[in-house]
Enzyme design. Structure first.
Site, PDB file in Angstrom:
ATOM      1  N   HIS A  93       4.782   0.880   4.753  1.00 39.62           N
ATOM      2  CA  HIS A  93       4.228   1.638   3.636  1.00 39.62           C
ATOM      3  C   HIS A  93       5.337   2.436   2.956  1.00 39.62           C
ATOM      4  CE1 HIS A  93       0.633   0.953   6.164  1.00 39.62           C
ATOM      5  NE2 HIS A  93      -0.016   0.923   5.007  1.00 39.62           N
ATOM      6  N   TYR A 116       5.343  -3.889  12.279  1.00 40.29           N
ATOM      7  CA  TYR A 116       5.148  -2.764  11.376  1.00 40.29           C
ATOM      8  C   TYR A 116       6.335  -1.807  11.492  1.00 40.29           C
ATOM      9  CZ  TYR A 116       3.042   1.427   9.310  1.00 40.29           C
ATOM     10  OH  TYR A 116       2.785   2.533   8.531  1.00 40.29           O
TER      11      TYR A 116
END
Length: 216
Positions: free
Chosen positions: A147, A108
């Site tokens: 994101h 991530y």
């Protein structure tokens, strides 16, 4: 919470200081960019001694604040967190971590950003390529994801050049930021991750269709 910023907020160059010579035990990845002659990009370790520089970079580049625990965890990230130097001056940073949720092992990218005056010099590319190299050397990740604000077209196109795709949209992901929605961009590495991404995308499409029907 992660955000890739396209903000063009100016900065005070007096906030940032040249790097001290690296210690004998530190890891330094030296990468020559496509920047003008006699300029170079280096990636250096995040340490207790330069942690304040990382905080200042994030404060200027990202409209999201990160708590002390975030920075404590970054210190334990090793090769997954790096400061970017342009001619020995800190100008950017990337911070990532291993995520083992959803029965997968994923990387991530929590934050990645560069000071506005130093963009389009290949610094972001060097940071992303470093992460891709880490994943390749490890050989045991299902995917890489992050994101991005839905209105950050520049960042979306940037990541697509590295094989990332929008696999899901999270509504109301950000707090106190408009728009609050975020796209999940993912570089899929295994079949298991591809199946999961397809399912998430299908669920997201169905949800949007229901919302549209409700409005009608």
């Amino acid at each position: 919470m992660a955000l890739i910023s396209s903000s063009d907020r100016p900065l005070s160059f007096g906030l940032f200081f040249p790097r001290k010579p690296p210690s004998a035990g530190s890891t330094m990845t030296r990468l020559i960019s496509e920047a003008p002659a006699r300029s170079n990009i280096e990636l250096g370790d995040v340490t207790y001694h330069n942690l304040k520089q990382l905080k200042k970079i994030n404060t200027v580049v990202l409209p999201v604040s990160y708590n002390d625990k975030f920075y404590v965890d970054v210190l334990q990230s090793g090769e997954l967190a790096k400061l970017a130097y342009y001619n020995d001056v800190v100008v950017g940073a990337v911070c990532s971590r291993i995520d083992t949720s959803e029965n997968m092992r994923r990387l991530y990218i929590m934050t990645l950003g560069c000071l506005y005056p130093y963009r389009r010099l290949g610094i972001g590319t060097v940071m992303v390529q470093h992460i891709l190299n880490c994943v390749e050397r490890d050989g045991n990740f299902d995917s890489i994801f992050l994101h991005v604000k839905v209105d950050n077209k520049g960042a979306i196109e940037f990541y697509k050049r590295f094989g990332f795709e929008i696999v899901e949209t999270k509504q109301h992901y950000y707090k106190r930021i408009e728009p609050a929605d975020a796209h999940v961009l993912q570089k899929t590495l295994t079949k298991k991750a591809a199946v999961a991404a397809a399912a998430a995308n299908s669920s997201n499409t169905t949800s949007q269709h229901h919302n549209s029907s409700d409005e009608e």
